[in-house]
Design a protein around this motif. Structure first.
Motif, short mmCIF file in Angstrom:
data_model
loop_
_atom_site.label_atom_id
_atom_site.label_comp_id
_atom_site.label_asym_id
_atom_site.label_seq_id
_atom_site.Cartn_x
_atom_site.Cartn_y
_atom_site.Cartn_z
N TYR A 11 38.18 37.33 55.68
CA TYR A 11 39.32 37.72 54.87
C TYR A 11 40.35 38.48 55.72
CZ TYR A 11 42.13 39.95 51.28
OH TYR A 11 43.19 40.38 50.52
N GLY A 12 39.87 39.37 56.57
CA GLY A 12 40.76 40.14 57.44
C GLY A 12 41.54 39.24 58.38
N HIS A 13 40.85 38.24 58.97
CA HIS A 13 41.54 37.30 59.88
C HIS A 13 42.56 36.47 59.10
CE1 HIS A 13 39.37 37.98 63.60
NE2 HIS A 13 38.21 37.96 62.95
N ALA A 14 42.19 36.01 57.92
CA ALA A 14 43.11 35.21 57.11
C ALA A 14 44.32 36.04 56.70
CB ALA A 14 42.38 34.67 55.88
N GLU A 15 44.06 37.29 56.34
CA GLU A 15 45.16 38.17 55.94
C GLU A 15 46.11 38.42 57.11
OE1 GLU A 15 45.59 42.14 53.23
OE2 GLU A 15 44.02 42.16 54.75
N ALA A 16 45.57 38.63 58.29
CA ALA A 16 46.41 38.86 59.47
C ALA A 16 47.25 37.63 59.79
CB ALA A 16 45.54 39.23 60.66
N LYS A 17 46.63 36.45 59.68
CA LYS A 17 47.38 35.21 59.93
C LYS A 17 48.49 35.03 58.90
CE LYS A 17 43.89 32.50 62.36
NZ LYS A 17 43.09 31.28 62.36
N ALA A 18 48.20 35.36 57.65
CA ALA A 18 49.21 35.24 56.59
C ALA A 18 50.36 36.20 56.84
CB ALA A 18 48.58 35.50 55.23
N GLU A 19 50.05 37.41 57.26
CA GLU A 19 51.10 38.39 57.55
C GLU A 19 51.95 37.93 58.72
OE1 GLU A 19 49.26 42.21 58.08
OE2 GLU A 19 48.72 42.37 55.97
N ASN A 20 51.32 37.37 59.74
CA ASN A 20 52.06 36.86 60.89
C ASN A 20 52.97 35.70 60.47
OD1 ASN A 20 50.96 38.69 62.69
ND2 ASN A 20 49.35 37.30 63.39
N ALA A 21 52.44 34.81 59.64
CA ALA A 21 53.25 33.69 59.18
C ALA A 21 54.42 34.18 58.32
CB ALA A 21 52.38 32.71 58.38
N ALA A 22 54.15 35.16 57.46
CA ALA A 22 55.22 35.71 56.62
C ALA A 22 56.29 36.38 57.49
CB ALA A 22 54.65 36.69 55.61
N GLY A 23 55.86 37.10 58.50
CA GLY A 23 56.81 37.75 59.41
C GLY A 23 57.66 36.74 60.15
N ALA A 24 57.02 35.67 60.60
CA ALA A 24 57.75 34.62 61.31
C ALA A 24 58.76 33.96 60.37
CB ALA A 24 56.79 33.59 61.88
#
Length: 89
Positions: A11-24
């Motif tokens: 969940y933590g990895h998925a959340e980090a990837k989602a945040e990175n994608a949202a930031g991009a």
């Protein structure tokens, strides 16, 4: 992912990837907005320049027409004998 990864880690990895994608995505949107604003500003500046050029051309044309009309008027006055050159005789 390894089989030993816990659900919390996944969940933590998925959340980090989602945040990175949202930031991009936000960065991309901001860049697009900046480009659109720049393009609008350039277009506005060009429109103002064209408006000023058109105004100048119209003013010059109006002055030319007025001068031509004055010349015609003076010519008619001289022909009819009411111009300055006829009055000085």
């Amino acid at each position: 992912m390894s089989k030993n990864m816990s659900a919390g880690e996944a969940y933590g990895h998925a959340e980090a990837k989602a945040e990175n994608a949202a930031g991009a995505a936000k960065d991309t949107v901001n860049k697009a907005q900046d480009k659109a604003a720049d393009a609008a500003s350039d277009a506005s500046g060009q429109a103002q320049l064209k408006k000023e050029e058109a105004s100048s051309v119209l003013q010059q044309t109006g002055e030319q027409v007025a001068n031509m009309a004055q010349g015609a008027y003076d010519g008619v006055k001289n022909t009819l004998g009411v111009g300055e050159s006829q009055q000085k005789k």
